[in-house]
Design an enzyme around this catalytic site. Structure first.
Site, PDB file in Angstrom:
ATOM      1  N   GLY A   1      40.867  48.615 -81.149  1.00  0.00           N
ATOM      2  CA  GLY A   1      39.461  48.344 -81.418  1.00  0.00           C
ATOM      3  C   GLY A   1      38.747  47.639 -80.288  1.00  0.00           C
ATOM      4  O   GLY A   1      37.563  47.302 -80.405  1.00  0.00           O
ATOM      5  N   SER A   2      39.435  47.400 -79.166  1.00  0.00           N
ATOM      6  CA  SER A   2      38.794  46.711 -78.041  1.00  0.00           C
ATOM      7  C   SER A   2      37.814  47.611 -77.298  1.00  0.00           C
ATOM      8  O   SER A   2      36.908  47.126 -76.616  1.00  0.00           O
ATOM      9  CB  SER A   2      39.852  46.188 -77.068  1.00  0.00           C
ATOM     10  OG  SER A   2      40.607  47.276 -76.527  1.00  0.00           O
TER      11      SER A   2
ATOM     12  N   SER B   1      49.635  49.102 -75.219  1.00  0.00           N
ATOM     13  CA  SER B   1      50.722  48.649 -74.330  1.00  0.00           C
ATOM     14  C   SER B   1      50.845  47.129 -74.363  1.00  0.00           C
ATOM     15  O   SER B   1      50.494  46.450 -73.407  1.00  0.00           O
ATOM     16  CB  SER B   1      50.515  49.155 -72.900  1.00  0.00           C
ATOM     17  OG  SER B   1      49.228  48.890 -72.407  1.00  0.00           O
TER      18      SER B   1
END
Length: 649
Positions: free
Chosen positions: A485-486, A556
């Site tokens: 969601g970034s 990641s």
């Protein structure tokens, strides 16, 4: 300064000058210099008396100075653990925590000597929590003294230490049944313990050991004098056995010549030598040698030491070798006899002793150090874990603290090795965490995997540089990382559109898209996340080999895996872009409803909720999405990229 001694009449002191004192010291050092050295360890369970035994050995061999003895007597009275008598364990337990708890934590090394031999003994901890320190002490030992408390018999830690000692290659085992004074020197107790241990020892491959009944506190059967308390025992005392046991160092000199290169000695343009410790065999000027990794051959011109040149050097000596030819050889290479070089491979089966509180994560990249070689290595899910009590092979997906297992290890390039059974130096390795630099495991190589020998790199006619030149650009990986969601995918997509409009050849690898195909077999455990990123890194590398600019949008979460991908790429071609969004902001967006599911417990191992996210320490680009719109972020990244690479792009 001068020392003094009382003369024969006992009247006036006879003073020694500094010169005479120096002569005494030199005579003492010379007396011991040429004696054979035996390295051994004491090990076993907690409170079996290891430190007391070593203290007794130091005391009986007169290796304690008067001031040390006075301090020992004072400490013994203060601690009061031995009823006012000398507590020999205090000689060895140097840490405050050790004295407070009455256990050994660190490995303590002590030197002592007898008329026949000199010794270095390692007092290793018995507590299971500090098994890793026991492995450290055992790694250089020729002999292991396994202590057993006569009141307790064979315990789990006794079995673990015996198995580790045998695994690490120690072939001389002494079973010291200690505290015989506390069982009335009962022969039946001793015989029962020896029989129990013999059954276990046979099951793990220990074919012979020497059993001795002792009392570290009372001194029974430790010094040369036989103990009157054990008239039923006719074998050697511990010191007698330590003096007589045959050290296998001579065997190393009979093996083919090996010397791992520690550094290249180049003091001036007229001298180029290769310095290292000879691990096996012998070498003379004129011998034909081979650099194992490259296969290049030459001849030994000279053997140089601080004391001058040698006509021959043998295993155990540190020397500098000069060669007749200028060949490529550097730190990490192994110089070997030309007609019998060691193997090189990048895949192995190995036994691994895990020594970290944090469990092994299969697929994660660790530093592997073997001799003077350092490479990146990954460990596959273990084939099995070994139960030290039963020797049973247990199914497992990872290894936790003190676990011993067998697994396949893959390195990022071929290393020179020999099976551990043949060579400790070229068969034993350690694994180091890339982030913390902590040693997490010790390993022993069994053999290289057949596929490592049968698969060879195919040379291609069209090079990476030619692919890039045709596209008129420098290959690169733009690695977008951040919480779910970034905005990683949104920004990466905008960056690719701008690069495409600028005539650049690109490809975007999106996390969700990859999991629909290439990585659809992977879940979201730590191990699966690591494998997910490893595969993506390999794909990204192939794409950059084709000359492309590759954009990846993945959470990641782990620094180690991002650094693993960075290590695959040439210097400067990996750009880590942190899409930095606070968890609260990302959770507010929750476009896919994932945070809501994670909070309710429907979605396990979700990054930021019940699985960690390790933010980059020093990314090439950081985007604060609370201050920057996706369009602005994309523009910033493209301008930074094109500005930095204007000559190439």
């Amino acid at each position: 300064m001068a020392d003094h001694a009382v003369n024969d009449a006992g009247a006036e002191p006879v003073y020694k000058t500094d010169a005479l004192i120096a002569e005494d010291i030199n005579a003492y050092l010379e007396m011991h210099q040429n004696k054979e050295l035996l390295r051994f360890i004491t090990c076993g369970s907690v409170d079996d008396g290891k430190s007391t035994l070593i203290g007794r050995l130091l005391y009986d061999s007169k290796m304690i100075f008067e001031d040390q003895l006075a301090a020992l007597e004072a400490d013994s009275k203060r601690v009061g653990t031995q009823g006012g008598e000398i507590d020999f364990a205090l000689l060895v337990d140097g840490l405050a925590a050790e004295r407070e708890q009455g256990i050994t934590i660190d490995v303590a090394y002590r030197f002592f000597a007898t008329e026949k031999r000199k010794f270095i003994v390692a007092d290793t901890p018995g507590h299971e929590q500090y098994t890793r320190n026991m492995v450290t002490g055992a790694s250089t030992a020729d002999l292991a003294v396994i202590l057993i408390d006569a009141r307790k018999g064979v315990l789990t830690q006794t079995r673990r230490h015996s198995f580790l000692a045998h695994l690490i290659g120690i072939r001389h085992i002494v079973l010291a049944v200690n505290k015989m004074d506390l069982v009335g020197y009962d022969q039946a107790v001793f015989d029962r313990i020896v029989a129990d241990y013999s059954t276990f020892a046979t099951s793990i491959g220990i074919t012979a050991f020497t059993a001795i009944p002792i009392s570290g506190f009372k001194g029974d059967n430790i010094t040369l004098a036989p103990s009157a308390s054990t008239p039923w025992y006719s074998g050697p005392s511990l010191i007698e056995h330590l003096e007589a046991v045959q050290i296998e160092s001579a065997a190393a000199q009979e093996r083919p010549f090996r010397m791992p290169v520690q550094w290249v000695n180049r003091p001036n343009l007229d001298f180029r030598g290769f310095a290292g410790l000879i691990s096996a065999g012998s070498v003379k000027p004129g011998d034909a040698i081979r650099v194992a990794s490259s296969g290049r051959t030459s001849t030994i011109r000279s053997i140089v030491t601080m004391d001058g040149q040698l006509d021959e050097a043998v295993a155990g000596q540190s020397v500098t070798l000069t060669l007749d030819d200028e060949i490529d050889c550097s730190r990490g290479d192994v110089i070997a006899i030309a007609d019998a070089p060691p193997e090189s491979a990048d895949q192995f089966e190995a036994t691994i002793v895990w020594m970290s509180d944090e469990a092994l994560t299969p697929g994660r990249g660790y530093w592997l150090k073997l001799a003077t070689q350092t490479v990146t290595a990954t460990v596959a899910a273990p084939k099995y874990e070994i139960d030290v009590n039963t020797m049973e092979h247990l199914a497992t997906k990872c290894l936790s603290l003190n676990a011993i297992g067998v697994a396949e290890v893959t390195t990022d390039r071929a290393i020179t090795f020999e099976p551990y059974a043949d060579s400790r130096e070229l068969g034993g390795f350690i694994l180091i965490d890339k982030i913390t630099n902590a040693t997490v495991a010790a390993g022993m190589i069994h053999f290289s995997l057949r596929r490592a020998q049968n698969i060879h790199w195919q040379a291609l006619e069209i090079s990476r540089a030619q692919h890039a030149a045709m596209k008129g650009q420098q290959p690169a990986v733009l690695w977008f990382t951040g919480l779910s969601g970034s905005g990683k995918s949104t920004i990466a997509n905008m960056v690719e559109k701008k690069l495409h409009a600028n005539g650049r050849h690109t490809f975007l690898l999106d996390g969700d898209n990859i999991r629909h195909a290439l990585n659809k077999d992977l879940g979201f455990t730590d191990a699966d996340r690591i494998e997910n990123i490893r595969r993506v890194g390999e794909v990204a590398k192939l794409m950059t080999d084709a000359g492309l600019i590759v954009l990846t949008a993945f959470i990641s979460p782990f620094r180690a895996e991002r650094e693993l991908v960075r290590s695959m790429m040439p210097e400067g071609e990996f750009l880590e872009i942190h899409i930095d969004t606070p968890l609260s902001v990302a959770e507010e967006r929750d476009v896919k409803g994932l945070y809501k599911k994670a909070r309710s417990g429907e979605l396990k191992n979700f990054t930021g909720i019940d699985s960690p996210y390790e933010a980059p320490d020093a990314p090439e680009i950081r985007i604060d999405t609370t201050q920057t719109t996706p369009e602005e972020a994309a523009e910033l990244i493209v301008n930074r990229l094109l500005g930095a690479w204007a000559p190439d792009l």
